[in-house]
Design an enzyme around this catalytic site. Structure first.
Site, PDB file in Angstrom:
ATOM      1  N   SER A 128      -5.452 -10.686  -7.369  1.00 54.69           N
ATOM      2  CA  SER A 128      -6.653  -9.914  -7.654  1.00 54.69           C
ATOM      3  C   SER A 128      -7.548 -10.745  -8.554  1.00 54.69           C
ATOM      4  O   SER A 128      -7.088 -11.666  -9.236  1.00 54.69           O
ATOM      5  CB  SER A 128      -6.259  -8.606  -8.356  1.00 54.69           C
ATOM      6  OG  SER A 128      -7.370  -7.970  -8.950  1.00 54.69           O
ATOM      7  N   TYR A 135      -1.391  -3.423 -15.484  1.00 55.02           N
ATOM      8  CA  TYR A 135      -1.623  -4.065 -14.187  1.00 55.02           C
ATOM      9  C   TYR A 135      -2.239  -5.457 -14.370  1.00 55.02           C
ATOM     10  O   TYR A 135      -1.804  -6.425 -13.739  1.00 55.02           O
ATOM     11  CB  TYR A 135      -2.536  -3.182 -13.345  1.00 55.02           C
ATOM     12  CG  TYR A 135      -2.885  -3.735 -11.993  1.00 55.02           C
ATOM     13  CD1 TYR A 135      -2.014  -3.596 -10.921  1.00 55.02           C
ATOM     14  CD2 TYR A 135      -4.093  -4.391 -11.771  1.00 55.02           C
ATOM     15  CE1 TYR A 135      -2.333  -4.100  -9.662  1.00 55.02           C
ATOM     16  CE2 TYR A 135      -4.417  -4.902 -10.523  1.00 55.02           C
ATOM     17  CZ  TYR A 135      -3.533  -4.748  -9.475  1.00 55.02           C
ATOM     18  OH  TYR A 135      -3.861  -5.255  -8.243  1.00 55.02           O
ATOM     19  N   LYS A 164      -0.655  -9.066 -13.207  1.00 59.67           N
ATOM     20  CA  LYS A 164      -1.338  -9.995 -12.300  1.00 59.67           C
ATOM     21  C   LYS A 164      -1.541 -11.368 -12.947  1.00 59.67           C
ATOM     22  O   LYS A 164      -1.428 -12.404 -12.289  1.00 59.67           O
ATOM     23  CB  LYS A 164      -2.687  -9.411 -11.863  1.00 59.67           C
ATOM     24  CG  LYS A 164      -2.570  -8.257 -10.879  1.00 59.67           C
ATOM     25  CD  LYS A 164      -1.907  -8.687  -9.578  1.00 59.67           C
ATOM     26  CE  LYS A 164      -1.890  -7.559  -8.565  1.00 59.67           C
ATOM     27  NZ  LYS A 164      -1.195  -7.934  -7.306  1.00 59.67           N
TER      28      LYS A 164
END
Length: 350
Positions: A150, A163, A167
């Site tokens: 991402s 999150y 990542k």
């Protein structure tokens, strides 16, 4: 079932592809895209309803489906799942790490157990998946691991601290692994696909403590954009990374050039940009699948179809960087040749 396409090994029914988080969203769209090539696709996730729906779509798209119910945070279960795929299909050509979990809330409102769970699924799930894939790929000296990333692997945003942290961790882990594979001269490849905001069901099943309903930061892309990039990356694993979507490119460049300005911009806009009017979706799928025994199949798309876009020039550019480089070289050579001709004409005139 469709016959093999160009690039498939002769005498085989396409590649053997493992997709984690395949019950919905990007994983669901990617599974369909691989199946359209005639690949055999192993679908790994927790949700039985979503997995059943994904298997039906894979078969209708022209592929062969294998359903494996697994929690990616369980290392032994992931190893067992990989072995089940190898037993059924003979080997593993491509492993796509995509499963994740998340919490939408300020960091101080996320409990230690919730933060740990997001990290175990989203980061360690990739570590366990990669380790399981390599056990089957390294002895054959072939295969590709695709890490679905991402823009948030480079640029953290408010309200998604767990999150974003996961990542970022995947990014560092993947770079380390890539160096090790290059050092040993392995033909096993690993690559990462950095995605933009997507129209997936995650915003209706994520654990949400915001006043409103969680939503992606605009602009929003359809999950098929991500799926096409993942399929392309699986066949071109020498590229270390793919940036998908103009917003991803803009975010990563801005973060590299003016990170402090981006900090202040997100502090002002990031809270409102990630919420819609409406009631939050409760406990979501952090601890149990959203499509439980009495749940439903969410599919690949979320509730943002009306605003989501299906692609753009940057998508083509990301997949065709080599052509762009060659085209740029031709243009540059042409410009140099023209400039040289003009200089010669001037000298002739003098």
């Amino acid at each position: 079932m469709r016959g093999p396409r160009k690039g498939d090994l002769p005498g085989r029914r396409g590649r053997v592809v493992v997709v984690t988080g395949a019950s919905g969203g990007v994983g669901r769209a990617a599974a369909r895209a691989f199946a359209a090539r005639g690949d055999r696709v192993a679908l790994l996730a927790r949700g039985r309803e979503g997995l059943a729906g994904a298997a039906d779509e894979v078969q209708r798209a022209g592929g062969e489906a294998l359903v494996v119910t697994v929690d990616m945070a369980d290392a032994k279960a992931v190893d067992d799942a990989a072995q089940q795929v190898a037993d059924a299909f003979g080997h593993i050509d491509v492993w796509v790490n995509n499963a994740f979990a998340g919490v939408f809330a300020p960091f101080t409102e996320v409990t230690p157990d919730e933060f740990r769970r997001v990290t175990e699924v989203t980061y360690l799930g990739y570590v366990f998946g990669t380790r399981a894939a390599l056990r089957h790929m390294l002895p054959r000296d072939r295969g590709t691991v695709v890490q679905v990333g991402s823009a948030l692997a480079y640029r953290g945003i408010p309200l998604q601290s767990a999150y974003c942290g996961a990542k970022h961790a995947i990014q560092g882990f993947n770079e380390s692994l890539r160096c090790e594979l290059l050092h040993r001269g392995s033909r096993v490849r690993t690559t990462m696909v950095q995605l933009p905001a997507l129209n997936t069901p995650q915003f209706d099943w994520v654990l949400n403590r915001l006043p409103g309903r969680a939503r992606p930061v605009a602009p929003v892309y359809q999950p098929e954009v991500a799926a096409r990039a993942i399929v392309h990356a699986a066949g071109h694993g020498r590229r270390r990374e793919y940036w998908v979507g103009g917003s991803t490119v803009a975010t990563l460049i801005a973060n590299a050039v003016v990170p402090g300005v981006l900090d202040r911009y997100l502090a002002r806009s990031g809270f409102e940009a990630q919420q819609d009017e409406g009631e939050p979706a409760g406990q979501g799928n952090l601890w149990t699948p959203a499509d439980g025994p009495h749940g439903r199949d969410f599919g690949a798309h979320g509730r943002f179809d009306q605003e989501a876009v299906g692609g753009g020039p940057q998508e083509w550019a990301s997949r065709n960087r080599g052509r762009m480089g060659a085209g740029g070289a031709v243009v540059a050579l042409g410009a140099l040749a023209t400039a040289g001709l003009r200089r010669r004409r001037r000298h002739a005139t003098w």
